[in-house]
Motif scaffolding. Structure first.
Motif, PDB file in Angstrom:
ATOM      1  N   PHE A 215       3.437  -3.088  -8.754  1.00  0.00           N
ATOM      2  CA  PHE A 215       3.843  -4.485  -8.855  1.00  0.00           C
ATOM      3  C   PHE A 215       4.254  -4.961  -7.469  1.00  0.00           C
ATOM      4  O   PHE A 215       5.021  -4.292  -6.776  1.00  0.00           O
ATOM      5  CB  PHE A 215       5.009  -4.647  -9.835  1.00  0.00           C
TER       6      PHE A 215
ATOM      7  N   ARG B 229      -5.818   5.557 -15.633  1.00  0.00           N
ATOM      8  CA  ARG B 229      -5.558   6.843 -14.961  1.00  0.00           C
ATOM      9  C   ARG B 229      -6.701   7.810 -15.199  1.00  0.00           C
ATOM     10  O   ARG B 229      -7.172   8.471 -14.284  1.00  0.00           O
ATOM     11  CB  ARG B 229      -4.225   7.439 -15.461  1.00  0.00           C
TER      12      ARG B 229
ATOM     13  N   SER C 176       6.543  -2.153  -5.721  1.00  0.00           N
ATOM     14  CA  SER C 176       7.162  -1.094  -6.518  1.00  0.00           C
ATOM     15  C   SER C 176       6.070  -0.332  -7.252  1.00  0.00           C
ATOM     16  O   SER C 176       5.282  -0.920  -7.993  1.00  0.00           O
ATOM     17  CB  SER C 176       8.149  -1.681  -7.539  1.00  0.00           C
ATOM     18  N   LEU C 177       6.052   0.955  -7.046  1.00  0.00           N
ATOM     19  CA  LEU C 177       5.092   1.820  -7.715  1.00  0.00           C
ATOM     20  C   LEU C 177       5.486   2.054  -9.162  1.00  0.00           C
ATOM     21  O   LEU C 177       6.674   2.235  -9.472  1.00  0.00           O
ATOM     22  CB  LEU C 177       5.065   3.180  -7.011  1.00  0.00           C
ATOM     23  N   VAL C 178       4.512   2.038 -10.029  1.00  0.00           N
ATOM     24  CA  VAL C 178       4.779   2.394 -11.422  1.00  0.00           C
ATOM     25  C   VAL C 178       4.822   3.911 -11.535  1.00  0.00           C
ATOM     26  O   VAL C 178       3.829   4.595 -11.258  1.00  0.00           O
ATOM     27  CB  VAL C 178       3.701   1.824 -12.362  1.00  0.00           C
ATOM     28  N   ILE C 179       5.998   4.431 -11.899  1.00  0.00           N
ATOM     29  CA  ILE C 179       6.157   5.881 -12.043  1.00  0.00           C
ATOM     30  C   ILE C 179       5.521   6.340 -13.349  1.00  0.00           C
ATOM     31  O   ILE C 179       4.812   7.331 -13.411  1.00  0.00           O
ATOM     32  CB  ILE C 179       7.656   6.244 -12.047  1.00  0.00           C
ATOM     33  N   ARG C 180       5.804   5.616 -14.393  1.00  0.00           N
ATOM     34  CA  ARG C 180       5.172   5.924 -15.674  1.00  0.00           C
ATOM     35  C   ARG C 180       5.211   4.699 -16.565  1.00  0.00           C
ATOM     36  O   ARG C 180       6.116   3.878 -16.460  1.00  0.00           O
ATOM     37  CB  ARG C 180       5.832   7.120 -16.356  1.00  0.00           C
ATOM     38  N   GLY C 181       4.252   4.605 -17.428  1.00  0.00           N
ATOM     39  CA  GLY C 181       4.181   3.473 -18.345  1.00  0.00           C
ATOM     40  C   GLY C 181       4.837   3.835 -19.663  1.00  0.00           C
ATOM     41  O   GLY C 181       4.600   4.914 -20.207  1.00  0.00           O
ATOM     42  N   ALA C 182       5.650   2.944 -20.180  1.00  0.00           N
ATOM     43  CA  ALA C 182       6.369   3.234 -21.423  1.00  0.00           C
ATOM     44  C   ALA C 182       5.843   2.401 -22.584  1.00  0.00           C
ATOM     45  O   ALA C 182       5.920   2.809 -23.737  1.00  0.00           O
ATOM     46  CB  ALA C 182       7.860   2.973 -21.248  1.00  0.00           C
ATOM     47  N   LYS C 183       5.314   1.241 -22.272  1.00  0.00           N
ATOM     48  CA  LYS C 183       4.779   0.372 -23.315  1.00  0.00           C
ATOM     49  C   LYS C 183       3.757  -0.541 -22.679  1.00  0.00           C
ATOM     50  O   LYS C 183       3.993  -1.063 -21.595  1.00  0.00           O
ATOM     51  CB  LYS C 183       5.899  -0.448 -23.970  1.00  0.00           C
ATOM     52  N   ASP C 184       2.665  -0.758 -23.363  1.00  0.00           N
ATOM     53  CA  ASP C 184       1.639  -1.655 -22.835  1.00  0.00           C
ATOM     54  C   ASP C 184       0.875  -2.260 -24.004  1.00  0.00           C
ATOM     55  O   ASP C 184      -0.232  -1.854 -24.324  1.00  0.00           O
ATOM     56  CB  ASP C 184       0.697  -0.888 -21.901  1.00  0.00           C
ATOM     57  N   GLU C 185       1.488  -3.222 -24.644  1.00  0.00           N
ATOM     58  CA  GLU C 185       0.887  -3.874 -25.801  1.00  0.00           C
ATOM     59  C   GLU C 185       0.233  -5.169 -25.369  1.00  0.00           C
ATOM     60  O   GLU C 185       0.889  -6.033 -24.780  1.00  0.00           O
ATOM     61  CB  GLU C 185       1.957  -4.172 -26.852  1.00  0.00           C
ATOM     62  N   PRO C 186      -1.043  -5.319 -25.649  1.00  0.00           N
ATOM     63  CA  PRO C 186      -1.679  -6.582 -25.287  1.00  0.00           C
ATOM     64  C   PRO C 186      -1.263  -7.697 -26.246  1.00  0.00           C
ATOM     65  O   PRO C 186      -0.889  -7.443 -27.395  1.00  0.00           O
ATOM     66  CB  PRO C 186      -3.166  -6.266 -25.416  1.00  0.00           C
TER      67      PRO C 186
ATOM     68  N   MET D 162       8.181   1.979 -15.817  1.00  0.00           N
ATOM     69  CA  MET D 162       9.218   2.565 -14.981  1.00  0.00           C
ATOM     70  C   MET D 162       8.767   2.503 -13.532  1.00  0.00           C
ATOM     71  O   MET D 162       7.622   2.829 -13.214  1.00  0.00           O
ATOM     72  CB  MET D 162       9.460   4.013 -15.403  1.00  0.00           C
TER      73      MET D 162
ATOM     74  N   ARG E 110       6.407  -6.865 -24.261  1.00  0.00           N
ATOM     75  CA  ARG E 110       5.004  -6.460 -24.421  1.00  0.00           C
ATOM     76  C   ARG E 110       4.658  -5.309 -23.508  1.00  0.00           C
ATOM     77  O   ARG E 110       3.783  -4.512 -23.815  1.00  0.00           O
ATOM     78  CB  ARG E 110       4.073  -7.645 -24.125  1.00  0.00           C
TER      79      ARG E 110
ATOM     80  N   ASN F 178       9.610   2.885  -9.117  1.00  0.00           N
ATOM     81  CA  ASN F 178      10.441   3.493  -8.077  1.00  0.00           C
ATOM     82  C   ASN F 178      11.288   2.401  -7.436  1.00  0.00           C
ATOM     83  O   ASN F 178      11.184   1.233  -7.799  1.00  0.00           O
ATOM     84  CB  ASN F 178       9.548   4.192  -7.033  1.00  0.00           C
TER      85      ASN F 178
ATOM     86  N   CYS G 231       6.412  -2.366 -20.618  1.00  0.00           N
ATOM     87  CA  CYS G 231       7.579  -1.743 -19.997  1.00  0.00           C
ATOM     88  C   CYS G 231       7.077  -0.656 -19.067  1.00  0.00           C
ATOM     89  O   CYS G 231       6.395   0.273 -19.506  1.00  0.00           O
ATOM     90  CB  CYS G 231       8.498  -1.162 -21.071  1.00  0.00           C
TER      91      CYS G 231
ATOM     92  N   ASP H 123      -8.618   3.514 -20.176  1.00  0.00           N
ATOM     93  CA  ASP H 123      -7.504   4.268 -19.621  1.00  0.00           C
ATOM     94  C   ASP H 123      -7.667   4.339 -18.107  1.00  0.00           C
ATOM     95  O   ASP H 123      -8.511   5.069 -17.587  1.00  0.00           O
ATOM     96  CB  ASP H 123      -7.479   5.670 -20.229  1.00  0.00           C
TER      97      ASP H 123
END
Lengths: 166, 166
Positions: A71, A62, A141-151, B102, B98, B104, B100, A60
DNA sequence: GCTGAAATCGCCTAACG
DNA sequence: CGTTAGGCGATTTCAGC
């Protein structure tokens, strides 16, 4: 098609190990419906053939103190092969850059970066990435929150596809 | 800072398991310099505390028949929380998506997609993603070639940082 | 509290059919 | 691919720091 050299048991093995890479061999054998020794032989073969590129604990970021994920879209001045390769090599040497993919379209590369905090990332951005030779433009672009992260890959899509073409 | 609740041995364990998630516990214990039982207890604790989110075999997508990787930038019409969550849930339900995240900036989400071939992806793009409720714009970029794909986080950056703040 | 040592149990992994 | 079998690792228990 690639993938048809693998029989259903091999594909099941890959799917199971993608879902749980630390599963014991006997548990794996039970799930794919064969005994342990041939199962282990198949796993070794799949590893040596390159179907399995490694096993990794997913940590993890964070919780470990890497609060920032970014990104970065990078455009180069020269797209000559030597210059593309040189940039790719730089990305491999930068630890904050975890992924680097060459793209079609207006932007040349997309980079996924991780950093302990914003100031660490901004130092990297201004002093390393933007300042690197042949780099023409960088948009981040900053990632505000992750919604899915499947390897990995969706094995059910592969199975549906194979069933249809049979 | 997060991460300082972990002692150096815990961090070494995480680093080793990120590099090789199938390492045996005795090998891991040897590398981090303690005996096997406390090492195993630490691993279990790290798993339960959420520092380790799972173990996964890294499979070669292209060799398995997933020839197409695409990054999709998605803009939504409404950024109300309920609408954001609804879109995220859709992404979780689509196997070709795979990742997603979010973001800024001007684009709302970046998606990493994988597909067996271009026509499969284009069907998904036109019939599912672009057609989904609340989706205003989708820009896609094909991955021409991959240059770096390291899972996880750079532990050496973390160690340098901790050493500096000590 | 933690670690380390010993013992048990189960798994890994050859060799062979 | 399955079965057998020997060696090793995993995991619990217990004692010590």
């Amino acid at each position: 098609m690639a993938g048809s050299r693998l029989d259903p048991i091999d594909r099941k093995i890959l799917a199971e190990l993608q879902a749980d890479g630390r599963m014991t061999n006997v548990e794996l054998a039970k799930r794919v419906g064969i005994s342990a020794p041939p199962c282990l032989r198949r796993v070794r073969t799949l590893e040596e053939a390159g179907y399995i590129r490694g096993y990794h604990a997913k940590v993890d970021a964070r919780e470990l103190g890497f609060e920032v994920q970014v990104f970065a879209m990078v455009g180069l001045q020269s797209q000559a092969e030597a210059d593309l390769s040189a940039f790719e090599q730089r990305c491999r040497d930068w630890p904050l850059v975890r992924e680097c993919h060459m793209l079609n379209g207006e932007v040349d590369f997309i980079l996924k970066c991780v950093a302990p905090d914003l100031s660490t990332f901004q130092s990297f951005l201004t002093e390393q990435l933007t300042a690197a030779e042949n780099v023409a433009s960088v948009k981040t672009s900053l990632v505000i929150r992750g919604a899915k992260d499947e390897p990995g890959v969706p094995f059910d899509v592969l199975e549906q596809r194979l069933a249809r073409s049979a």
